[in-house]
Design an enzyme around this catalytic site. Structure first.
Site, PDB file in Angstrom:
ATOM      1  N   HIS A 203       0.864  -1.188   0.000  1.00 46.41           N
ATOM      2  CA  HIS A 203       0.000   0.000   0.000  1.00 46.41           C
ATOM      3  C   HIS A 203       0.898   1.235   0.000  1.00 46.41           C
ATOM      4  CE1 HIS A 203      -3.983  -1.778   1.688  1.00 46.41           C
ATOM      5  NE2 HIS A 203      -3.321  -2.698   1.000  1.00 46.41           N
TER       6      HIS A 203
ATOM      7  N   GLU B 187       0.780   3.955   1.712  1.00 54.08           N
ATOM      8  CA  GLU B 187       1.144   4.435   3.047  1.00 54.08           C
ATOM      9  C   GLU B 187       2.280   3.620   3.656  1.00 54.08           C
ATOM     10  OE1 GLU B 187      -3.486   4.495   3.075  1.00 54.08           O
ATOM     11  OE2 GLU B 187      -1.891   3.497   1.960  1.00 54.08           O
TER      12      GLU B 187
ATOM     13  N   CYS C 286      -6.514   2.184   5.349  1.00 52.96           N
ATOM     14  CA  CYS C 286      -7.191   0.949   5.757  1.00 52.96           C
ATOM     15  C   CYS C 286      -6.699   0.553   7.149  1.00 52.96           C
ATOM     16  CB  CYS C 286      -6.891  -0.161   4.742  1.00 52.96           C
ATOM     17  SG  CYS C 286      -5.200  -0.776   4.837  1.00 52.96           S
TER      18      CYS C 286
ATOM     19  N   CYS D  28      -2.831  -0.072   7.292  1.00 49.44           N
ATOM     20  CA  CYS D  28      -2.062   1.163   7.222  1.00 49.44           C
ATOM     21  C   CYS D  28      -2.255   2.016   8.474  1.00 49.44           C
ATOM     22  CB  CYS D  28      -2.433   1.936   5.964  1.00 49.44           C
ATOM     23  SG  CYS D  28      -1.939   1.064   4.459  1.00 49.44           S
TER      24      CYS D  28
END
Length: 144
Positions: free
Chosen positions: A46, A48, A76, A79
């Site tokens: 991801h 992040e 999410c 993260c």
């Protein structure tokens, strides 16, 4: 946020969901990233997580308590956990994620009794960030 949107566009160009992120420390950009879950074949890729990883490497430490994270989509749960564990000072995000958002949309990580609660700023360039995602998924549906 404009730079995070540029990162998101890089993801879209290679067929990734367009999410971009960057970490800023004391006014300096220390890390930028975009989603690469599909191309990297890795659930952890991801934007992040990659931006946090880059910031830790550049700043030579895991405590990012002086840092802000800019991201085009609400983080999410995975993260959000990394954000809390890295002690990110502030999270600035664009579009809400009504399916997996962990800072207000599905649930709020800051409501849990954790040892760190980042400041959350939402809806920054919200419409532009949401449009990146909408356009990406519309094109994806057309090609299928």
């Amino acid at each position: 946020m404009r730079l995070a949107m540029e990162e998101a566009k890089k993801a879209a160009e290679i067929g990734e969901v367009p999410v971009g992120a960057l970490v800023v420390c004391d006014g300096e950009i220390v890390s930028t990233a975009f989603n690469t879950r599909e191309t990297g074949k890795n659930a952890l890729h991801h934007a992040e997580i990659k931006a946090i990883d880059g910031a830790c490497a550049r700043l030579k430490g895991w405590r990012l308590h002086k840092c802000d994270l800019y991201v085009t989509l609400e983080p999410c749960p995975m993260c959000a956990g990394a954000i809390v564990n890295a002690r990110i000072k502030r999270v600035i995000f664009g579009a809400h994620d009504m399916k997996a958002g962990a800072f207000g949309s599905v649930f709020n990580m800051n409501d849990l009794p954790l040892n760190h609660k980042p400041e959350i700023v939402s809806d920054v360039c919200k419409d532009e960030c949401a449009a990146l995602l909408s356009e990406f998924f519309a094109k994806l549906r057309q090609t299928k």
